[in-house]
Design an enzyme around this catalytic site. Structure first.
Site, PDB file in Angstrom:
ATOM      1  N   LYS A  15      23.918  45.947  58.206  1.00 32.81           N
ATOM      2  CA  LYS A  15      23.288  44.616  58.108  1.00 32.81           C
ATOM      3  C   LYS A  15      22.538  44.461  56.775  1.00 32.81           C
ATOM      4  CE  LYS A  15      20.743  45.161  61.848  1.00 32.81           C
ATOM      5  NZ  LYS A  15      21.132  46.509  62.269  1.00 32.81           N
ATOM      6  N   ARG A  89      15.889  40.904  68.453  1.00 33.00           N
ATOM      7  CA  ARG A  89      16.343  42.174  69.028  1.00 33.00           C
ATOM      8  C   ARG A  89      16.144  42.209  70.538  1.00 33.00           C
ATOM      9  NH1 ARG A  89      15.386  45.196  63.885  1.00 33.00           N
ATOM     10  NH2 ARG A  89      16.277  47.274  64.044  1.00 33.00           N
ATOM     11  N   ARG A 128      21.377  58.224  54.898  1.00 32.15           N
ATOM     12  CA  ARG A 128      20.882  57.020  54.205  1.00 32.15           C
ATOM     13  C   ARG A 128      19.660  57.331  53.351  1.00 32.15           C
ATOM     14  NH1 ARG A 128      19.967  51.471  57.379  1.00 32.15           N
ATOM     15  NH2 ARG A 128      18.436  52.623  58.625  1.00 32.15           N
ATOM     16  N   ARG A 161      13.902  57.002  55.059  1.00 28.84           N
ATOM     17  CA  ARG A 161      12.976  56.337  55.984  1.00 28.84           C
ATOM     18  C   ARG A 161      12.508  57.315  57.059  1.00 28.84           C
ATOM     19  NH1 ARG A 161      15.817  50.717  57.700  1.00 28.84           N
ATOM     20  NH2 ARG A 161      14.977  51.414  59.687  1.00 28.84           N
ATOM     21  N   ARG A 172      16.169  54.460  68.900  1.00 30.38           N
ATOM     22  CA  ARG A 172      16.611  53.165  68.354  1.00 30.38           C
ATOM     23  C   ARG A 172      17.936  52.724  68.971  1.00 30.38           C
ATOM     24  NH1 ARG A 172      16.516  54.663  62.255  1.00 30.38           N
ATOM     25  NH2 ARG A 172      17.146  52.532  61.816  1.00 30.38           N
TER      26      ARG A 172
HETATM   27  P1  AMP Z   1      15.207  47.813  60.680  1.00 29.21           P
HETATM   28  O1  AMP Z   1      14.815  47.917  59.258  1.00 29.21           O
HETATM   29  O2  AMP Z   1      15.786  46.482  61.055  1.00 29.21           O
HETATM   30  O3  AMP Z   1      16.081  48.969  61.111  1.00 29.21           O
HETATM   31  O4  AMP Z   1      13.857  47.927  61.538  1.00 29.21           O
HETATM   32  C1  AMP Z   1      13.062  49.096  61.475  1.00 29.21           C
HETATM   33  C2  AMP Z   1      12.115  49.133  62.654  1.00 29.21           C
HETATM   34  O5  AMP Z   1      11.213  47.999  62.612  1.00 29.21           O
HETATM   35  C3  AMP Z   1      12.783  49.026  64.024  1.00 29.21           C
HETATM   36  O6  AMP Z   1      13.288  50.270  64.492  1.00 29.21           O
HETATM   37  C4  AMP Z   1      11.605  48.518  64.862  1.00 29.21           C
HETATM   38  O7  AMP Z   1      10.690  49.556  65.117  1.00 29.21           O
HETATM   39  C5  AMP Z   1      10.934  47.541  63.913  1.00 29.21           C
HETATM   40  N1  AMP Z   1      11.530  46.184  64.069  1.00 29.21           N
HETATM   41  C6  AMP Z   1      12.273  45.524  63.154  1.00 29.21           C
HETATM   42  N2  AMP Z   1      12.667  44.336  63.639  1.00 29.21           N
HETATM   43  C7  AMP Z   1      12.160  44.243  64.887  1.00 29.21           C
HETATM   44  C8  AMP Z   1      12.249  43.276  65.922  1.00 29.21           C
HETATM   45  N3  AMP Z   1      12.957  42.143  65.767  1.00 29.21           N
HETATM   46  N4  AMP Z   1      11.594  43.525  67.090  1.00 29.21           N
HETATM   47  C9  AMP Z   1      10.873  44.648  67.258  1.00 29.21           C
HETATM   48  N5  AMP Z   1      10.782  45.625  66.344  1.00 29.21           N
HETATM   49  C10 AMP Z   1      11.418  45.434  65.158  1.00 29.21           C
END
Ligand code: AMP
Length: 215
Positions: A15, A89, A128, A161, A172
């Site tokens: 994404k 999400r 990554r 990360r 996750r």
């Molecule tokens: P991402 O960069 O999209 O993989 O997001 C990293 C982390 O941020 C996720 O594993 C969640 O802990 C938190 N996060 C990001 N977007 C959301 C969301 N829409 N709802 C809840 N937690 C989120």
């Protein structure tokens, strides 16, 4: 041209990579994960709260995440078209988004869902690396920067990360399966879903999706 877009798919589906490519078409990129990481870097109260969930792979509570997106989506620059990456999400997030986009008259035009095999997700996340400055993604085997540890785009340092580890990834993926995957049906029922195979290379995928968005 499809203007307001949601990017969906499991962690590692691509994404973020796709979003960075689509910015060139004029979209505003809204990544809740990036917003939380910025807040963590800034050491704000929001950052402290988000970090306590993110490092374990857990989802940040809905009311916090929804509030953040409401504020961002209502800003003027989003009128030219936005790309939601990593939001919604959960079902409450999707319902809140539906209400908000009606209120501000910026309806979602399409939901792009990236399909990806689970073994490939684990391989991608394990290798990554991300630029600390601009967030550009790399992979230690399949998408190396020109200079080791340095971002090709901005010269920033690359890092792993703290939620890209085996433990957090398991959590996750289970949140994805239980909370996010049901949104595929939610958007299918609304006639908004478009599926794409993320196993093809990122360039081929971008070309296919860019054509689709312009059609
Ligand atoms: P991402 O960069 O999209 O993989 O997001 C990293 C982390 O941020 C996720 O594993 C969640 O802990 C938190 N996060 C990001 N977007 C959301 C969301 N829409 N709802 C809840 N937690 C989120």
């Amino acid at each position: 041209m499809k203007r307001n877009i949601i990017l969906m798919g499991p962690p590692g589906a691509g994404k973020g990579t796709l979003a960075k490519q689509l910015i060139a078409l004029g979209y505003v990129h809204i990544s809740t994960g990036d917003m939380f990481r910025e807040a963590i870097k800034a050491g704000s109260e929001l950052g402290k709260l988000a970090d306590s969930y993110i490092k374990h792979g857990d989802l940040v509570p809905d009311e916090v995440t929804i509030g953040l997106v409401k504020e961002r989506l209502s800003q003027d620059d989003c009128a030219k078209g936005f790309l939601l990456d990593g939001f919604p999400r959960t079902t409450p997030q999707a319902e809140a988004l539906e209400k908000l986009t009606k209120e501000i008259n910026r309806p979602i035009d399409v939901v792009i869902n990236l399909d990806c095999d689970k073994n490939e997700l684990v391989r991608r996340i394990g290798g990554r690396r991300v630029c600390k400055n601009c967030g550009a993604p790399y992979h230690i085997d399949t998408f190396k920067p020109k200079v080791d540890g340095v971002c090709d785009l901005c010269g920033g340092p690359l890092y792993q990360r703290n939620d890209d580890n085996e433990e957090a990834l398991k959590v996750r993926l289970s949140h994805y399966t239980n909370q996010t995957k049901p949104l595929i049906d939610f958007y299918q029922e609304r006639g908004l879903l478009a599926n794409f195979d993320s196993l093809k290379g990122s360039e081929a995928l971008f070309d296919e999706i860019a054509k689709f968005l312009k059609s």
